[in-house]
Design a protein around this motif. Structure first.
Motif, PDB file in Angstrom:
ATOM      1  N   GLN A 365       0.816  -1.221   0.000  1.00 41.41           N
ATOM      2  CA  GLN A 365       0.000   0.000   0.000  1.00 41.41           C
ATOM      3  C   GLN A 365       0.852   1.276   0.000  1.00 41.41           C
ATOM      4  OE1 GLN A 365      -3.360  -0.042  -0.303  1.00 41.41           O
ATOM      5  NE2 GLN A 365      -3.033  -2.241  -0.556  1.00 41.41           N
ATOM      6  N   SER A 366       2.162   1.133  -0.126  1.00 40.64           N
ATOM      7  CA  SER A 366       3.031   2.308  -0.010  1.00 40.64           C
ATOM      8  C   SER A 366       3.003   3.190  -1.244  1.00 40.64           C
ATOM      9  CB  SER A 366       4.472   1.870   0.266  1.00 40.64           C
ATOM     10  OG  SER A 366       4.980   1.119  -0.821  1.00 40.64           O
ATOM     11  N   ALA A 367       2.761   2.606  -2.413  1.00 41.32           N
ATOM     12  CA  ALA A 367       2.835   3.369  -3.652  1.00 41.32           C
ATOM     13  C   ALA A 367       1.623   4.281  -3.803  1.00 41.32           C
ATOM     14  CB  ALA A 367       2.917   2.428  -4.845  1.00 41.32           C
ATOM     15  N   GLY A 368       1.898   5.554  -4.020  1.00 40.51           N
ATOM     16  CA  GLY A 368       0.823   6.478  -4.313  1.00 40.51           C
ATOM     17  C   GLY A 368      -0.093   6.768  -3.151  1.00 40.51           C
ATOM     18  N   SER A 369       0.383   6.592  -1.918  1.00 36.34           N
ATOM     19  CA  SER A 369      -0.485   6.788  -0.765  1.00 36.34           C
ATOM     20  C   SER A 369      -0.978   8.216  -0.624  1.00 36.34           C
ATOM     21  CB  SER A 369       0.261   6.374   0.513  1.00 36.34           C
ATOM     22  OG  SER A 369       1.459   7.109   0.652  1.00 36.34           O
ATOM     23  N   VAL A 370      -0.243   9.173  -1.166  1.00 38.02           N
ATOM     24  CA  VAL A 370      -0.673  10.573  -1.069  1.00 38.02           C
ATOM     25  C   VAL A 370      -0.772  11.249  -2.434  1.00 38.02           C
ATOM     26  CG1 VAL A 370       0.339  10.808   1.235  1.00 38.02           C
ATOM     27  CG2 VAL A 370       1.676  11.480  -0.756  1.00 38.02           C
ATOM     28  N   THR A 371      -0.660  10.484  -3.531  1.00 39.25           N
ATOM     29  CA  THR A 371      -0.653  11.125  -4.838  1.00 39.25           C
ATOM     30  C   THR A 371      -2.029  11.621  -5.266  1.00 39.25           C
ATOM     31  OG1 THR A 371      -0.754   8.907  -5.805  1.00 39.25           O
ATOM     32  CG2 THR A 371       1.391   9.998  -5.760  1.00 39.25           C
ATOM     33  N   SER A 372      -3.079  11.282  -4.514  1.00 38.91           N
ATOM     34  CA  SER A 372      -4.381  11.862  -4.811  1.00 38.91           C
ATOM     35  C   SER A 372      -4.384  13.359  -4.530  1.00 38.91           C
ATOM     36  CB  SER A 372      -5.475  11.175  -3.981  1.00 38.91           C
ATOM     37  OG  SER A 372      -5.217  11.310  -2.597  1.00 38.91           O
ATOM     38  N   ASN A 373      -3.345  13.845  -3.825  1.00 36.70           N
ATOM     39  CA  ASN A 373      -3.233  15.282  -3.556  1.00 36.70           C
ATOM     40  C   ASN A 373      -2.906  16.074  -4.818  1.00 36.70           C
ATOM     41  OD1 ASN A 373      -3.654  14.682  -0.870  1.00 36.70           O
ATOM     42  ND2 ASN A 373      -1.489  14.756  -0.326  1.00 36.70           N
ATOM     43  N   PHE A 374      -2.337  15.416  -5.828  1.00 27.88           N
ATOM     44  CA  PHE A 374      -1.969  16.129  -7.043  1.00 27.88           C
ATOM     45  C   PHE A 374      -3.209  16.485  -7.854  1.00 27.88           C
ATOM     46  CE2 PHE A 374       1.986  13.696  -6.281  1.00 27.88           C
ATOM     47  CZ  PHE A 374       2.905  14.737  -6.335  1.00 27.88           C
ATOM     48  N   LEU A 375      -3.181  17.661  -8.451  1.00 27.14           N
ATOM     49  CA  LEU A 375      -4.220  18.027  -9.401  1.00 27.14           C
ATOM     50  C   LEU A 375      -4.175  17.052 -10.579  1.00 27.14           C
ATOM     51  CD1 LEU A 375      -3.775  21.910  -9.391  1.00 27.14           C
ATOM     52  CD2 LEU A 375      -5.605  20.598  -8.292  1.00 27.14           C
ATOM     53  N   PRO A 376      -5.305  16.815 -11.241  1.00 27.73           N
ATOM     54  CA  PRO A 376      -5.333  15.798 -12.305  1.00 27.73           C
ATOM     55  C   PRO A 376      -4.243  15.947 -13.347  1.00 27.73           C
ATOM     56  CG  PRO A 376      -7.553  16.494 -11.785  1.00 27.73           C
ATOM     57  CD  PRO A 376      -6.634  17.378 -10.990  1.00 27.73           C
ATOM     58  N   HIS A 377      -3.971  17.169 -13.817  1.00 30.91           N
ATOM     59  CA  HIS A 377      -2.990  17.325 -14.887  1.00 30.91           C
ATOM     60  C   HIS A 377      -1.548  17.236 -14.391  1.00 30.91           C
ATOM     61  CE1 HIS A 377      -3.743  21.344 -13.267  1.00 30.91           C
ATOM     62  NE2 HIS A 377      -2.554  21.702 -13.699  1.00 30.91           N
ATOM     63  N   PHE A 378      -1.355  17.159 -13.060  1.00 33.59           N
ATOM     64  CA  PHE A 378      -0.022  16.948 -12.495  1.00 33.59           C
ATOM     65  C   PHE A 378       0.178  15.513 -12.014  1.00 33.59           C
ATOM     66  CE2 PHE A 378       0.051  21.672 -11.274  1.00 33.59           C
ATOM     67  CZ  PHE A 378       0.772  22.009 -12.400  1.00 33.59           C
ATOM     68  N   ARG A 379      -0.889  14.723 -12.004  1.00 34.83           N
ATOM     69  CA  ARG A 379      -0.833  13.424 -11.317  1.00 34.83           C
ATOM     70  C   ARG A 379       0.099  12.430 -11.999  1.00 34.83           C
ATOM     71  NH1 ARG A 379      -6.213  12.535 -10.386  1.00 34.83           N
ATOM     72  NH2 ARG A 379      -5.945  13.730  -8.461  1.00 34.83           N
ATOM     73  N   TYR A 380       0.109  12.397 -13.312  1.00 32.99           N
ATOM     74  CA  TYR A 380       0.941  11.443 -14.051  1.00 32.99           C
ATOM     75  C   TYR A 380       2.423  11.658 -13.724  1.00 32.99           C
ATOM     76  CZ  TYR A 380       2.854   8.965 -18.133  1.00 32.99           C
ATOM     77  OH  TYR A 380       3.549   8.126 -18.956  1.00 32.99           O
ATOM     78  N   THR A 381       2.885  12.886 -13.846  1.00 35.38           N
ATOM     79  CA  THR A 381       4.285  13.197 -13.554  1.00 35.38           C
ATOM     80  C   THR A 381       4.556  13.150 -12.059  1.00 35.38           C
ATOM     81  OG1 THR A 381       4.359  14.606 -15.512  1.00 35.38           O
ATOM     82  CG2 THR A 381       6.119  14.889 -13.899  1.00 35.38           C
ATOM     83  N   GLY A 382       3.610  13.660 -11.270  1.00 38.58           N
ATOM     84  CA  GLY A 382       3.800  13.671  -9.820  1.00 38.58           C
ATOM     85  C   GLY A 382       3.926  12.278  -9.252  1.00 38.58           C
ATOM     86  N   ALA A 383       3.107  11.333  -9.724  1.00 41.84           N
ATOM     87  CA  ALA A 383       3.179   9.956  -9.237  1.00 41.84           C
ATOM     88  C   ALA A 383       4.521   9.325  -9.588  1.00 41.84           C
ATOM     89  CB  ALA A 383       2.036   9.132  -9.820  1.00 41.84           C
ATOM     90  N   ALA A 384       5.000   9.576 -10.809  1.00 42.93           N
ATOM     91  CA  ALA A 384       6.272   8.997 -11.238  1.00 42.93           C
ATOM     92  C   ALA A 384       7.439   9.539 -10.405  1.00 42.93           C
ATOM     93  CB  ALA A 384       6.504   9.282 -12.717  1.00 42.93           C
ATOM     94  N   LEU A 385       7.479  10.855 -10.214  1.00 43.28           N
ATOM     95  CA  LEU A 385       8.580  11.455  -9.465  1.00 43.28           C
ATOM     96  C   LEU A 385       8.504  11.110  -7.982  1.00 43.28           C
ATOM     97  CD1 LEU A 385       8.829  14.954 -11.188  1.00 43.28           C
ATOM     98  CD2 LEU A 385      10.361  12.991 -11.434  1.00 43.28           C
ATOM     99  N   THR A 386       7.293  10.946  -7.459  1.00 45.57           N
ATOM    100  CA  THR A 386       7.168  10.522  -6.068  1.00 45.57           C
ATOM    101  C   THR A 386       7.763   9.135  -5.879  1.00 45.57           C
ATOM    102  OG1 THR A 386       5.151  11.842  -5.761  1.00 45.57           O
ATOM    103  CG2 THR A 386       5.550  10.075  -4.188  1.00 45.57           C
ATOM    104  N   ALA A 387       7.482   8.229  -6.812  1.00 46.30           N
ATOM    105  CA  ALA A 387       8.071   6.889  -6.744  1.00 46.30           C
ATOM    106  C   ALA A 387       9.594   6.965  -6.829  1.00 46.30           C
ATOM    107  CB  ALA A 387       7.524   6.019  -7.872  1.00 46.30           C
TER     108      ALA A 387
END
Length: 443
Positions: A365-387
C-alpha cells in the motif's frame, strides 16, 4: 511503482463508454502492471544479489570482501540516483513520439544494460575499466526504469471501484516479490549447481542473460495495452499526460516530498530484508548462503501472500491509517531485528519471515499513498517522481548504510536506522493529514 488514488471520474464519452470499460477492464490492466513490474524487479534483484555473491570477487578483488561489498552497494545505488533523470527524459520522448515509443526504448535499454553486465570482463582482465563499465550499465538500468513509467498503475487505480482501491493499488506492487522469487531462484540454482570456480568465472552471467528474454515478454504485455485506442482514451480522460517540471514543482512539488517520506519506512525495509541480510550472512557465515537463500525464497512467498491481505485491510480501514499502523509495526520489528539476525539460523529465519510479511503488508500500500493530492494534470508526472524519490531516499543507500554501520557498530545500528525511517513516515503522514484538513476547510 507509484499508484495514484483519486476519486473516480466517469468517462466523458457517451455511447462508447460501456465498450471502453469492457475493452480496458481493471483485470486487463492489472496483468500488464504485474508482468511489467515483475520484469523490472527481476533485473534489479539480479544486480542486488550479484553485489553480494559476485561483484566483490570479480570487480573488487583488490580489497577485502567487506569493502568490496560496500563498493558494489555504492554502484547498486547509482540506478536510484539517476532514476528521476530517466523519468524526465522518458516523458520528453513521450511528448514527441508517444507512450509506446518511450516504453520500447526504456525496456530495450533496461534489457540491454542487464545483459551487458553478463558480458563484462572482470577486474583481473580489464582493471578499473571493468568497474567503470559496470557503473555505466547500472546507470543504464536506472535511466531505463525511470523512463519506463507507463501510467498503468495510475490508470488501474482510477478505473478501480471506489471501495477496492487498496486491492488494485496492491497489484502493481505484487511484481516485487515475484521478481525477487524468480531472481533468487535462478541464482540459487546456478550457485548450488556449480563449484565456486565455475560460478565465479562464467556461471554468474546466466541470470543476466535471462533478463533479456523476460523483458521482451514484459514489453509485449505492456504494449498490448499501451498501443490500444482505449488506453489512450482513458489516459486523456483522466489527464494522465506528462506535465512540465517548471509548472509542477512550484505548484505542488511539496506533495512529492511528502509522498516520498510517507513511504520511507516501507522502502527502507525493502532492501533491509532482501539484499542487506544476504550480505551479512555472506560475511559472517558463508557456508550457510544456500540455506539462507532458500529461506529468502520462502520469505518472498510470504510477502506475496501478505500483499493481497494488505489490499483487503486497507479497503476496510483506509490506506493512510493502514500505512501508519504498519510503520509502527516496522518500528517494533526494528527493536528485535538485531537479536533475530544475530541469533543464528533460527533467528535469521524469524528475521526473514517476519520482515517479509511486514514488507508485503506495507509495500503493498506504499505506492501512491498521497498522490491523490496532485491536481489531475499533475498526477501522471507527480506519481512517477514521487516513486523515484521513494526509491532514492528510502532504498537506494539502505544496503550500504546498513552494512557499514552494522560492521562498524554492531547490528544495534540497524534498529536506529530503521526507526529513523519510521519516524519520518509517521511525521509525513501527519503533515499530509493536516494539509488535507486545511484543504477541506478552504473548500
Amino acid at each position: 511503482m507509484a499508484v495514484a488514488s483519486s476519486t473516480f471520474q466517469a468517462p466523458k464519452s457517451g455511447p462508447l463508454t460501456s465498450r471502453t470499460d469492457e475493452d480496458l477492464a481493471p483485470g486487463d490492466i492489472a496483468v500488464g502492471v504485474i508482468i511489467g513490474r515483475a520484469s523490472e524487479y527481476f533485473d534489479f534483484f539480479v544486480f542486488g544479489i550479484a553485489s553480494v555473491l559476485i561483484f566483490p570477487q570479480v570487480f573488487f578483488p583488490f580489497t577485502d570482501q567487506l569493502t568490496g561489498t560496500l563498493y558494489a552497494f555504492l554502484v547498486f545505488a547509482l540506478a536510484f540516483v539517476v532514476r528521476p533523470v530517466g523519468t524526465l527524459i522518458g516523458m520528453e520522448i513521450q511528448r514527441k513520439f508517444g507512450r509506446s515509443a518511450k516504453l520500447t526504448v526504456a525496456l530495450f535499454l533496461l534489457g540491454c544494460s542487464t545483459v551487458a553486465m553478463g558480458l563484462l570482463p572482470g577486474y583481473a582482465t580489464a582493471g578499473s575499466t571493468a568497474i567503470v563499465l559496470l557503473a555505466l550499465c547500472r546507470v543504464g538500468q536506472g535511466l531505463a526504469l525511470g523512463g519506463s513509467w507507463d501510467g498503468l498503475p495510475s490508470l488501474l487505480a482510477l478505473n478501480a471501484p471506489p471501495d477496492r482501491r487498496g486491492w488494485y493499488a496492491m497489484l502493481g506492487q505484487l511484481g516485487a516479490p515475484l521478481g525477487f522469487l524468480v531472481a533468487s531462484g535462478v541464482f540459487l540454482y546456478v550457485y548450488t549447481s556449480l563449484n565456486t570456480l565455475d560460478f565465479l568465472s562464467w556461471g554468474w552471467r546466466f541470470p543476466f542473460f535471462t533478463a533479456f528474454a523476460i523483458n521482451v515478454v514484459a514489453l509485449f504485455a505492456r504494449l498490448r495495452l499501451v498501443v490500444t485506442h482505449e488506453y489512450e482514451k482513458r489516459m486523456e480522460e483522466h489527464e494522465l499526460d506528462p506535465a512540465h517540471l517548471h509548472e509542477l514543482l512550484p505548484a505542488q512539488g511539496h506533495h512529492i516530498v511528502i509522498g516520498a517520506f510517507a513511504a520511507l519506512a516501507s522502502y527502507a525495509l525493502f532492501h533491509l530484508v532482501t539484499v542487506f541480510p544476504l550480505s551479512w550472512v555472506a560475511l559472517s557465515d558463508p557456508q550457510g548462503i544456500d540455506d539462507f537463500m532458500r529461506m529468502e525464497l520462502l520469505g518472498a512467498a510470504f510477502a506475496a501472500a501478505a500483499m493481497p491481505m494488505s489490499g483487503l485491510i486497507a479497503d476496510k480501514i483506509g490506506r493512510r491509517s493502514f500505512l501508519g499502523t504498519l510503520a509502527i509495526a516496522i518500528g517494533v520489528f526494528a527493536l528485535f531485528a538485531p537479536m533475530m539476525l544475530g541469533g543464528g539460523r533460527p533467528g535469521q529465519a524469524a528475521f526473514l519471515l517476519i520482515g517479509f510479511v511486514l514488507l508485503g503488508l506495507s509495500y503493498g500500500q506504499s505506492a501512491g499513498s498521497v498522490t491523490s493530492n496532485f491536481l489531475p494534470h499533475f498526477r501522471y508526472t507527480g506519481a512517477a517522481l514521487t516513486a523515484d524519490m521513494c526509491w532514492l531516499l528510502g532504498a537506494a543507500f539502505a544496503p550500504v548504510i546498513a552494512l557499514y554501520l552494522s560492521s562498524r557498530f554492531g547490528l544495534g545500528s540497524l534498529t536506529v536506522y530503521l526507526l529513523s525511517a519510521v519516524v519520518c513516515t509517521l511525521l509525513a503522514l501527519r503533515v499530509n493529514k493536516k494539509l488535507r484538513e486545511a484543504a477541506v476547510v478552504e473548500d
